[in-house]
Design an enzyme around this catalytic site. Structure first.
Site: not given
Length: 351
Positions: A88, A123, A170, A176
């Site tokens: 991440r 997501h 995101r 991400h």
């Protein structure tokens, strides 16, 4: 003197994603609020608590398909994250040493500190899969009203734009990298298309009961086999705790086992709802009600109250509490609330 090590292709891909996040965070404040709203209010949990009950305004079958596809997509997303070991951005910039080599004007947000691995984006994957039956139903409704191809494409175009916006949000919050949101979106679209083509028999409660047990036991088996093989599947939780700028942003809802509680509980709830369905007469009477949004709105309100109830601080009880809530959700929306609506209308003497 040895030359500095050359970055790998994956490092280059990650750094390109960091540059994109920098560009997004440098945007106007109003756009920042939009990204934060989107990533916070259209998380995987919202599929179970918002999209599922609202889809009953279209059709009962559509709403159940939304829930079924969402829980399968979330289970698959957890398994993929376990074995793809995706980084991440909010912790990679520190682990890679990029933050020590240059000053990065990047910020973390409460939505940044996801504790599971990063690839693929949950997501995008769960949203892309679960919204597919809604988009299909809306496209069919538009097709009944017009033959213009451009108008019939509007639901699908809105769907694509929503996935693109979710992916950018995101990246913006450093949850991400771009390649993770792209793979998550494509996987979600493919899964939604595939599962809608082969829907389960929603009247067979044994199928959903077997699905609940199968999904949970298979996840436990995969985790146990990986651990026995020497793989550390909980590495991301420790890394998130070390790199999150505010410990209060580390939410237990983002852990893989919380996702599996949602999955198992929702599948069990579908089994219970199928075990005690409405009678044929009641179902026909409910289909004749106009408008159909009353049941959807009541379901949305009931699930909102249900999920705002306080949870236990004990870890085991917390997971049990989450599973129980997601089990009760489908029973409320598919069985108890429709029966309540019919009972109230009969008491008022409305034909």
């Amino acid at each position: 003197m040895k030359p500095p090590p050359q970055p790998s292709a994956m490092d280059a891909l990650h750094e390109a994603g960091i540059r994109m996040a920098e560009a997004l965070q440098a945007g106007p404040p109003w756009l920042e609020q939009f990204w934060l709203f989107l990533t916070s209010h259209l998380d995987p949990n919202s599929i179970y608590t918002v999209c599922f009950p609202l889809a009953r305004g279209l059709d009962d079958h559509v709403s159940v398909m939304v829930l079924w596809i969402a829980l399968v997509a979330e289970w698959l997303n957890v398994v993929l994250k376990w074995f793809l070991f995706g980084e991440r951005p909010y912790w990679w910039i520190h682990e890679s040493g990029l933050s020590s080599r240059e000053q990065l004007p990047l910020r973390q947000f409460p939505a940044s500190c996801e504790t599971g691995p990063g690839s693929p984006s949950g997501h995008c994957m769960i949203l892309g899969a679960a919204l597919w039956p809604i988009v299909t139903a809306l496209t069919n409704e538009v097709s009944r009203c017009t033959r213009r191809r451009v108008l019939r494409l509007i639901p699908f175009l809105v769907y694509i734009l929503l996935l693109v916006a979710m992916g950018l949000s995101r990246i913006f919050v450093l949850a991400h990298f771009p390649h993770q949101v792209v793979t998550g979106s494509l996987a979600g679209m493919a899964l939604g298309w595939g599962l809608q083509r082969w829907p389960p028999n929603f009247l067979k409660y044994r199928f959903f009961l077997a699905a609940a047990l199968g999904l949970l036991l298979s996840a436990l088996a995969l985790h146990g086999l990986a651990t026995a093989a020497g793989l550390d599947l909980d590495w991301s939780i420790r890394r998130a705790g070390a790199r999150c700028s505010d410990p209060s942003w580390l939410r237990p809802e983002t852990r893989p086992w919380a996702s599996l509680c949602r999955v198992g509980g929702s599948a069990l709830g579908l089994a219970l709802a199928a075990r005690h369905p409405l009678s044929r007469r009641a179902a026909e009477e409910l289909q004749g009600l106009e408008p159909p949004l009353g049941s959807a709105a009541l379901g949305l309100l009931a699930l909102d109250v249900l999920h705002k109830l306080p949870k236990s601080e004990d870890t085991a009880l917390w997971y049990l509490n989450v599973g129980a809530r997601y089990t009760l959700g489908p029973v409320l929306v598919c069985s108890l609330l429709p029966q309540l609506i019919l009972t109230l209308r009969r008491l008022r003497g409305t034909p």
